[in-house]
Design a protein around this motif. Structure first.
Motif, PDB file in Angstrom:
ATOM      1  N   LEU A  52       0.825  -1.207   0.000  1.00 25.72           N
ATOM      2  CA  LEU A  52       0.000   0.000   0.000  1.00 25.72           C
ATOM      3  C   LEU A  52       0.863   1.263   0.000  1.00 25.72           C
ATOM      4  N   ASN A  53       0.256   2.382  -0.365  1.00 29.38           N
ATOM      5  CA  ASN A  53       0.948   3.672  -0.415  1.00 29.38           C
ATOM      6  C   ASN A  53       1.538   4.084   0.928  1.00 29.38           C
ATOM      7  N   ASN A  54       0.937   3.642   2.031  1.00 28.34           N
ATOM      8  CA  ASN A  54       1.406   4.043   3.359  1.00 28.34           C
ATOM      9  C   ASN A  54       2.540   3.165   3.886  1.00 28.34           C
ATOM     10  N   GLY A  55       3.022   2.226   3.079  1.00 33.72           N
ATOM     11  CA  GLY A  55       4.128   1.359   3.481  1.00 33.72           C
ATOM     12  C   GLY A  55       3.692   0.033   4.070  1.00 33.72           C
ATOM     13  N   GLN A  56       2.421  -0.123   4.385  1.00 37.73           N
ATOM     14  CA  GLN A  56       1.917  -1.385   4.941  1.00 37.73           C
ATOM     15  C   GLN A  56       1.849  -2.434   3.838  1.00 37.73           C
TER      16      GLN A  56
ATOM     17  N   TYR B 275      -0.159  -9.949   8.069  1.00 39.28           N
ATOM     18  CA  TYR B 275       0.676  -8.760   7.912  1.00 39.28           C
ATOM     19  C   TYR B 275       1.885  -8.888   8.824  1.00 39.28           C
TER      20      TYR B 275
ATOM     21  N   GLN C  48      -4.915   2.984  -3.594  1.00 38.48           N
ATOM     22  CA  GLN C  48      -4.003   2.909  -2.463  1.00 38.48           C
ATOM     23  C   GLN C  48      -2.963   1.795  -2.602  1.00 38.48           C
TER      24      GLN C  48
ATOM     25  N   THR D 215       0.171   0.198  -4.243  1.00 38.52           N
ATOM     26  CA  THR D 215       1.312   0.569  -5.072  1.00 38.52           C
ATOM     27  C   THR D 215       1.608  -0.527  -6.085  1.00 38.52           C
TER      28      THR D 215
END
Length: 158
Positions: free
Chosen positions: A49-53, A74, A117, A119
């Motif tokens: 995801l865009n937030n690094g998760q 995760y 969201q 990537t």
């Protein structure tokens, strides 16, 4: 426009509609219209995801607007908040693979991800550390084993 030209246009439109319907029934158009399916539902994927998760799971649908992910895991970083005073080096960070569902807010094991969201998505190898840990969890029914440990580079002073 004469009647003959109008009938040709009507026949052409009917043929085009029939071809599109035939392709959509066979699933060929999924590749050209955002993909209603991944084509590889049995495989494990990593969704970044865009937030690094990063979430690991099985994509059951990818409509172009949203991704549906199930059987979700995760990574969680376990760090020592206060390093040992007797050691100058930072303690290694421990990565744990966590099964989604036991968090405080009680999420279900299904996630709808806004496609904007994400990537990128990777298919995971069956013999990779993450998939091996997931398979161990499924087999043993306990928390997944740790797939890796990271060692932060020691801080040096000059």
């Amino acid at each position: 426009m004469n009647a003959r030209a109008a009938s040709r246009i009507l026949i052409a439109l009917i043929v085009i509609v029939l071809i599109v319907l035939g392709l959509s029934v066979t699933g060929v158009t999924k590749k050209f219209i955002g993909g209603a399916s991944t084509g590889n539902e049995a495989a494990w994927q990593a969704v970044f995801l865009n937030n690094g998760q990063v979430y690991f799971g099985k994509i059951t649908s990818d409509t172009g607007k949203e991704i549906i992910l199930q059987d979700i895991y995760y990574l969680q970083v376990d760090q020592t908040l206060q390093p040992n005073q007797n050691q100058n080096q930072a303690q290694p960070s421990k990565l744990s693979l966590v099964k989604l569902g036991n968090e405080l807010h009680g999420p279900k094991d299904r996630m709808r991800i806004n496609r904007d969201q994400a990537t990128f998505i990777e298919d995971l190898k069956d013999d990779g550390k993450v998939v091996t840990a997931i398979n161990d969890f499924i087999k043993n029914g306990s928390q997944p084993t740790t797939p890796a440990t990271t060692n932060p580079s020691p801080t040096t002073t000059k």
